[in-house]
Design a protein around this motif. Structure first.
Motif: not given
Length: 208
Positions: A154-167
């Motif tokens: 679920t998107a927030g109010a503003s900005g950019t959603i970037e998916s990455t990996l962990y570590g």
């Protein structure tokens, strides 16, 4: 033995590898590189592994809107031997992926996949990190395919959603597993810790 461990890890590395997020835009292909260290009776073995994946997500989403990010790992195969040693199996996999900033997690679907052992992969979330686990084992020489991972956000109010990996290092890994290799010392179980290096941005979605 180093090659054997590299192969065993690379095959899984993403192991499932790569849990990011999914749907309605063109897929982007990535060759993920993990920097790994295996703990063996012969000492630490440093190695790298690569795993091809495709990741998709919408280019934009309305504030508060729903979106999916999907990561689809390519099929792979565990080598039957490396460096003259038999690869017996790899097992006990853990893959971590952060929930992107500017979004909240609604759920995760793990679909498809084959050759991953008798127990299906499971997922959990804690502290903004999604953890995918499966037991294996995957025998040396066996083919397998990691499940497609779809994260419902679920998107927030503003900005950019970037998916990455962990570590970020061997002490803060995003991928762990154990490789069992037959050597002149007998069967060796080598717990292995890996982190993506570099850690690419897999998908980008603008809110607005």
């Amino acid at each position: 033995m180093k090659c054997a461990l590299r192969a065993g890890i690379g095959v899984l590395a993403v192991t499932a590898a790569v849990l990011t997020f999914a749907p309605a835009a063109s897929a982007a292909a990535f060759d993920i590189t993990y920097d790994c260290q295996a703990d063996t009776p012969l000492g630490a073995e440093n190695l790298t592994l690569n795993q091809a994946v495709e990741a998709t997500a919408p280019a934009s989403v309305a504030p508060g809107g729903a979106l999916d990010v999907v990561v689809d790992p390519a099929p792979n195969q565990v080598p039957s031997e490396a460096a003259g040693y038999e690869v017996k199996e790899v097992n006990t996999f853990t893959l971590k992926v952060p929930v992107p900033t500017n979004a909240t997690l609604a759920g995760v679907d793990l679909t498809g996949g084959s050759g991953l052992g008798p127990n299906p992969p499971q997922w959990s979330e804690a502290g903004g990190v999604v953890t995918v686990t499966f037991d294996g084992p995957i025998a040396g020489g066996a083919s397998f395919e990691l499940p497609t991972i779809t994260a419902h956000l679920t998107a927030g109010a503003s900005g950019t959603i970037e998916s990455t990996l962990y570590g970020s290092g061997y002490d803060d890994p995003g991928l762990t597993f154990t490789a069992v290799v037959s050597t002149f010392l007998g069967d060796i179980s080598a717990p292995t810790s890996c982190f993506p290096n570099p850690n690419p941005v897999l998908t980008t979605t603008a809110i607005g």
